[in-house]
Design a protein around this motif. Sequence first.
Motif, short mmCIF file in Angstrom:
data_model
loop_
_atom_site.label_atom_id
_atom_site.label_comp_id
_atom_site.label_asym_id
_atom_site.label_seq_id
_atom_site.Cartn_x
_atom_site.Cartn_y
_atom_site.Cartn_z
N GLY A 43 25.92 -46.93 37.97
CA GLY A 43 27.08 -46.24 38.49
C GLY A 43 28.03 -47.19 39.19
O GLY A 43 28.39 -48.24 38.65
N ASP A 44 28.41 -46.83 40.41
CA ASP A 44 29.30 -47.68 41.21
C ASP A 44 28.53 -48.74 41.99
O ASP A 44 29.13 -49.56 42.69
CB ASP A 44 30.11 -46.82 42.19
CG ASP A 44 31.05 -45.85 41.47
OD1 ASP A 44 31.50 -46.18 40.36
OD2 ASP A 44 31.31 -44.77 42.04
N VAL A 78 21.31 -51.18 47.28
CA VAL A 78 21.50 -52.37 48.11
C VAL A 78 22.00 -51.93 49.48
O VAL A 78 22.97 -51.16 49.57
CB VAL A 78 22.51 -53.33 47.46
CG1 VAL A 78 22.77 -54.53 48.37
CG2 VAL A 78 21.99 -53.80 46.10
N PRO A 79 21.36 -52.38 50.57
CA PRO A 79 21.80 -51.96 51.91
C PRO A 79 23.24 -52.38 52.19
O PRO A 79 23.71 -53.41 51.69
CB PRO A 79 20.83 -52.69 52.84
CG PRO A 79 19.66 -53.06 52.00
CD PRO A 79 20.20 -53.27 50.62
#
Length: 406
Positions: A43-44, A78-79
């Motif tokens: 996705g994004d 991903v944080p």
Amino acid sequence: MATDAISIGGVDLADPDTYVGGMPHGAFRELRRHAPVAWHPYGDNPGFWALTGYDEVLAVSRDSRTWSSQTTGVFLDVPAPEDSYQLSLMMLTMDPPRHTALRALVSRGFTPRHLARLNARTADMARDILDAALQRGECEFVDDVAGALPSYVIAELLGIPLDDGRRLYALTEIMNTRPLHDPELMQTQVELFGYAGDLAASKRAAPGDDIATALLHAEVDGQRLTDLEFNLFFMLLLNAGGDTTRNLVAAGTLALIEHPEQWARLAADPSLMPTAIEEMLRWTSPVNVFTRTATRDTEVGGVPLRAGERVAMFYPSANRDEKHFADPDRFDIGRAPNHHLAFGGGGTHFCLGASLARVEATAIFGEILTRTAHIELAGPVERVRSVLMNGIRSMPVRLTPASVPA
């Protein structure tokens, strides 16, 4: 870029709905055959390379210099930059040399005396859990049996009441089934951290003969666990120590129900228990996927990757790789050799609780085999909606006691 993993396998491996109906072994088979290292969009979010072959997963697992757990974490999400500091504080997302030192410190809490006592208590707890299930006749196997034992064992490890272990364990299900920044997830983390902080304070004020006390007082190179490190290890112990064993016991029991000839074989020859446990681990693969980030330009399976690119290791696929397992879609409790990757492929992040999980599984399956004549499903099996965990949420069963009590 080459054809992506979704086109080849036909499913989105980053969508939790993909796993609700069962592990997509057909998609994994196609990916292993045509592209064991395949680009997967997300996705994004930053995409990743899906690793579905045994050799590829093993190579990444054993090379922590090239493949970092800390750079962007070990989950598909991903944080955010403001949260990334946590990655250097949690063992699961920590790179050497700090990971090596902290692992050595934590291992000092698991003294031979503690483990010997825990082994004996595990057998007692497994017996009590099955007693209660047999008395009811029907039960929700995931909560009443598969989830009960690891929650009690963790409580024993930490030196807290068993009922607290059950309550804390229930919170881990929220953590593993909610998206990042979900309000309920964040409230759960606050609650767990609060409990861990109170536990650390009480164990420092009144030390006990338990692993929590040992962890708080152990030193490596003159350093002890900080409060934050203890809190994070506490959360890891609840999640990794609880969910993986629950998934193993629930899915392993389902495998025996669905393969009655293997159940009969194990009942007739209990000496097969060690190989049966290993086959359950291979077959169920309690953790679905972890990620790593390349620290330099490199290659995996002949595919060139650049520094900063991520790979995702899909353990259920690696554990059915035809190159390493004969007839991999056959459940065989006598399978040997069986070099599965259910606990990771060795290396820096090999599961700390691997031995304990085997002890728990051996205890509960030993009770099931000797004290039940039959277990059958009493309702539909509902799987966990999760990309991370390969587990069963609900599995009602009917238990028939053995004619001669053990």
